[in-house]
Design an enzyme around this catalytic site. Structure first.
Site, PDB file in Angstrom:
ATOM      1  N   GLU A 156       0.840  -1.198   0.000  1.00  0.00           N
ATOM      2  CA  GLU A 156       0.000   0.000   0.000  1.00  0.00           C
ATOM      3  C   GLU A 156       0.875   1.248   0.000  1.00  0.00           C
ATOM      4  O   GLU A 156       1.859   1.336   0.752  1.00  0.00           O
ATOM      5  CB  GLU A 156      -0.883  -0.051   1.260  1.00  0.00           C
ATOM      6  CG  GLU A 156      -1.798   1.114   1.484  1.00  0.00           C
ATOM      7  CD  GLU A 156      -2.622   0.939   2.758  1.00  0.00           C
ATOM      8  OE1 GLU A 156      -3.569   1.705   2.954  1.00  0.00           O
ATOM      9  OE2 GLU A 156      -2.319   0.009   3.551  1.00  0.00           O
ATOM     10  N   LYS A 189      -9.213   2.752  -2.514  1.00  0.00           N
ATOM     11  CA  LYS A 189      -9.552   2.118  -1.237  1.00  0.00           C
ATOM     12  C   LYS A 189     -10.915   2.597  -0.751  1.00  0.00           C
ATOM     13  O   LYS A 189     -11.192   3.802  -0.708  1.00  0.00           O
ATOM     14  CB  LYS A 189      -8.466   2.442  -0.215  1.00  0.00           C
ATOM     15  CG  LYS A 189      -8.564   1.704   1.106  1.00  0.00           C
ATOM     16  CD  LYS A 189      -7.338   2.024   1.964  1.00  0.00           C
ATOM     17  CE  LYS A 189      -7.320   1.270   3.276  1.00  0.00           C
ATOM     18  NZ  LYS A 189      -6.114   1.589   4.069  1.00  0.00           N
ATOM     19  N   CYS A 203      -5.651  -3.169   1.972  1.00  0.00           N
ATOM     20  CA  CYS A 203      -5.560  -3.255   3.434  1.00  0.00           C
ATOM     21  C   CYS A 203      -6.914  -3.376   4.122  1.00  0.00           C
ATOM     22  O   CYS A 203      -7.500  -4.450   4.153  1.00  0.00           O
ATOM     23  CB  CYS A 203      -4.776  -2.058   3.968  1.00  0.00           C
ATOM     24  SG  CYS A 203      -4.075  -2.349   5.617  1.00  0.00           S
ATOM     25  N   GLU A 261       7.948   3.125  33.378  1.00  0.00           N
ATOM     26  CA  GLU A 261       8.471   4.397  33.886  1.00  0.00           C
ATOM     27  C   GLU A 261       7.828   5.578  33.176  1.00  0.00           C
ATOM     28  O   GLU A 261       7.442   6.571  33.816  1.00  0.00           O
ATOM     29  CB  GLU A 261       9.988   4.432  33.703  1.00  0.00           C
ATOM     30  CG  GLU A 261      10.729   3.407  34.545  1.00  0.00           C
ATOM     31  CD  GLU A 261      12.206   3.327  34.199  1.00  0.00           C
ATOM     32  OE1 GLU A 261      12.949   2.690  34.962  1.00  0.00           O
ATOM     33  OE2 GLU A 261      12.613   3.896  33.163  1.00  0.00           O
ATOM     34  N   GLY A 314      23.620   5.903  27.353  1.00  0.00           N
ATOM     35  CA  GLY A 314      24.098   5.960  28.730  1.00  0.00           C
ATOM     36  C   GLY A 314      23.912   4.594  29.366  1.00  0.00           C
ATOM     37  O   GLY A 314      22.776   4.151  29.566  1.00  0.00           O
ATOM     38  N   SER A 322      24.111   2.263  32.422  1.00  0.00           N
ATOM     39  CA  SER A 322      24.162   2.379  33.877  1.00  0.00           C
ATOM     40  C   SER A 322      24.515   1.078  34.576  1.00  0.00           C
ATOM     41  O   SER A 322      24.818   1.074  35.768  1.00  0.00           O
ATOM     42  CB  SER A 322      22.805   2.859  34.396  1.00  0.00           C
ATOM     43  OG  SER A 322      21.818   1.850  34.199  1.00  0.00           O
ATOM     44  N   SER A 329      19.029   0.024  30.264  1.00  0.00           N
ATOM     45  CA  SER A 329      20.095   0.471  29.361  1.00  0.00           C
ATOM     46  C   SER A 329      20.833  -0.722  28.759  1.00  0.00           C
ATOM     47  O   SER A 329      21.305  -0.660  27.614  1.00  0.00           O
ATOM     48  CB  SER A 329      21.079   1.394  30.090  1.00  0.00           C
ATOM     49  OG  SER A 329      21.714   0.737  31.167  1.00  0.00           O
TER      50      SER A 329
END
Length: 576
Positions: free
Chosen positions: A44, A110, A147, A435, A323, A325, A330
């Site tokens: 598509e 479509k 689709c 988090e 970074g 740790s 990480s």
């Protein structure tokens, strides 16, 4: 019995790169022709890339897309090509061009335009009318759909089958979400059986910003039996021979009755018809290959790898920096980055503070050595001490609190961005979905970066992915200590995540229900979760919306991710 050879060209397109997409389409078309295909189907909006979003508001872009289509059409021969592009006729249409013999022979628009989750097609496109024609390919009536058209049991595929389509081509740019490949396969098998028509589904592969396209193109016979399936997460040319037998008997016996609507006309686009009395075409055809289905954790891992590679490569970054740790998040990001672009292009940085444990530094160093990446250590204590001294007069008489913790995180963010600016490296941020959901991340600190690899992965799943990656490696690629020690931000003495948040085993099911299932707090409590914990967690999620709006994008791998998939107001008084 006649036989039609079809190539599903599962390619990785690049939004806006019209010249590059033309080249990708033509390369695959040549390969399909060399394989003896009668028809080659492409994803598509293959010429523009999917989704082009507000590029569609630029008339010059739409015109360039039409020029690209005619360039591709001019290169076609006897092999029919079905190519996704943007059509213009007073309104814009998500369309498929049927090309052969150096020209565009027909256009399908479509009909079913998705406007949910990550889709905004009604923002840009007009609906196509119901199918207006079938296409005769070597004497076989073929329907074309796009689709979402396949997801409707009463949509275009049913209409095409009613008019005698023996094969239906369905071109797609269907984004990945965990569990979706199996749902797609069940739906497509049902659609083929209901229509009593062979169905060839071709999907895009690759990544575009937050979206990952997993490929997995498939072909089904008129009974809904799976004939062939492409592997996921890689480009592929799936060549399959479709036996074309008379299905009118099955249709006559269908309890839904005979079709009574006006029949669609059939446009011949490929001559040299194959009749039932002829010997089978391509008698030496390919053996249909059904690629195995990935295990759930492997599938998510490879989707994250594909998303990372696509973002880095298509945005022109040479290297990335992380970074490191010594914690699980990480560490996972570092391994994903190496799997995506190789160790020579990945750089890791340990940034210890006065609160960093020795084992965190040693775990980071061990992982970097296992991966073979460039690793350096830049202590942040000089900057930390200077910041505290600089702020001391303003903070006089106030007890230390979260402010001093966040200073450390923001210093680390500054270090990573300095390396990015100087070296041209892309910063990969390392926050997970748990988090990000509750705001357990420092704005302008550990949220800095250009791409957030595990932004859509809950913390418990992060651990599961790490254990599975070690199983696949056959050794502790990720040090065992990283997978077993209690999570900690190490921003104060002896800090642990579970001092601030509920245990992740308790937190993540609440987040799944609240974010991905859109349950209210009351509904989650009624399901048996602790009321006080639920109220606290859902309030944290609501209050952290402003942080997520300022955080980098990341690959979507669940049914609902932060970003364009979840659009809640920042200013929000509803608590449910």
């Amino acid at each position: 019995m006649a036989r039609l050879r079809i190539a599903a060209c599962q390619i990785d397109t690049h939004v806006g790169d019209l010249d590059g997409n033309v080249e990708r389409v033509l390369d695959a078309y040549r390969a399909a022709t060399e394989a003896g295909a009668d028809l080659a189907a492409f994803p598509e909006l293959a010429l523009t890339g999917y989704p082009p979003d507000d590029l569609l508001l630029k008339p010059g872009f739409v015109t360039a897309n039409l020029e690209a289509l005619h360039e591709v059409a001019a290169a076609t021969g006897d092999c029919v090509a079905v190519i996704g592009f943007v059509d213009l006729d007073r309104d814009l249409h998500n369309a498929a061009a049927v090309c052969a013999g150096g020209e565009v022979r027909g256009v399908y628009r479509k009909c079913e335009l998705p406007n949910y989750a990550v889709f905004d097609e009604l923002r840009y496109f007009g609906r196509g009318r119901q199918p207006e024609t079938l296409y005769s390919v070597r004497g076989v009536p073929v329907g074309v759909s796009i689709c979402e058209d396949a997801w409707s049991p009463t949509g275009p595929i049913a209409d095409q089958a009613d008019s005698g389509a023996e094969v239906v081509i369905n071109i797609n740019a269907s984004p990945y979400a965990e569990g979706k490949p199996a749902r797609r396969e069940r739906m497509l098998a049902t659609r083929a059986a209901d229509a009593s028509a062979a169905l060839v589904y071709v999907n895009q592969v690759g990544a575009q910003d937050e979206l990952v396209f997993d490929g997995g193109s498939m072909a089904f016979d008129a009974d809904g039996t799976l004939l062939a399936r492409s592997p996921q997460m890689v480009e592929d040319l799936l060549v399959v021979d479709i036996d074309i037998g008379p299905v009118y008997r099955k249709r006559l016996l269908d309890p839904r009755g005979r079709p009574v609507d006006e029949q669609l006309p059939v446009l011949e686009v490929s001559s040299t018809p194959v009749t039932g009395g002829d010997p089978p075409a391509h008698a030496d055809g390919p053996i249909a290959h059904i690629a195995p289905v990935m295990a759930p954790d492997d599938e998510v891992w490879e989707a994250l790898v594909l998303g990372t590679r696509g973002y880095v490569e298509k945005n022109g970054f040479s290297d990335v920096v992380i970074g490191l740790s010594g914690g699980i998040d990480s560490s996972i990001v570092a391994v994903l980055a190496v799997d995506a672009i190789g160790p020579d292009r990945v750089h890791t940085v340990a940034m210890p503070s006065r609160y960093s444990s020795d084992h965190s530094l040693s775990d980071a160093e061990k992982l970097a050595a296992n991966l073979g990446v460039d690793h350096r250590t830049i202590p942040i204590e000089p900057a930390h001490a200077a910041m505290l001294e600089m702020l001391a007069p303003s903070f006089a008489g106030l007890d230390p609190d979260l402010t001093e913790e966040n200073v450390q995180s923001r210093i680390r963010g500054q270090v990573l961005m300095a390396l990015s600016n100087k070296m041209g490296w892309l910063v990969l941020s390392t926050g997970n979905k748990s988090e990000a959901a509750v705001g357990y991340a420092t704005l302008y600190g550990d949220t800095v970066g250009g791409y957030a690899l595990i932004r859509d992965v809950l913390k418990t799943r992060v651990f599961a992915l790490g254990r599975r990656r070690n199983e696949r490696a056959g050794h502790d690629l990720i040090p065992d200590a990283v997978l077993t020690k209690p999570p900690s931000a190490e921003l104060r003495p002896d800090q642990r995540d579970d001092e601030t948040l509920p245990p992740y085993e308790e937190l993540d099911p609440i987040l799944h229900a609240y974010i991905e299932l859109d349950h209210t707090a009351s509904e989650i409590i009624a399901a048996g979760h602790d009321a006080e914990v639920v109220r606290r967690v859902t309030l944290l999620v609501d209050r952290a919306e402003y942080k997520r709006r300022q955080s980098p994008p990341g690959p979507r791998v669940t049914g609902k991710a932060f970003g364009k998939d979840r659009r809640l107001p920042i200013t929000n008084g509803f608590r449910g």
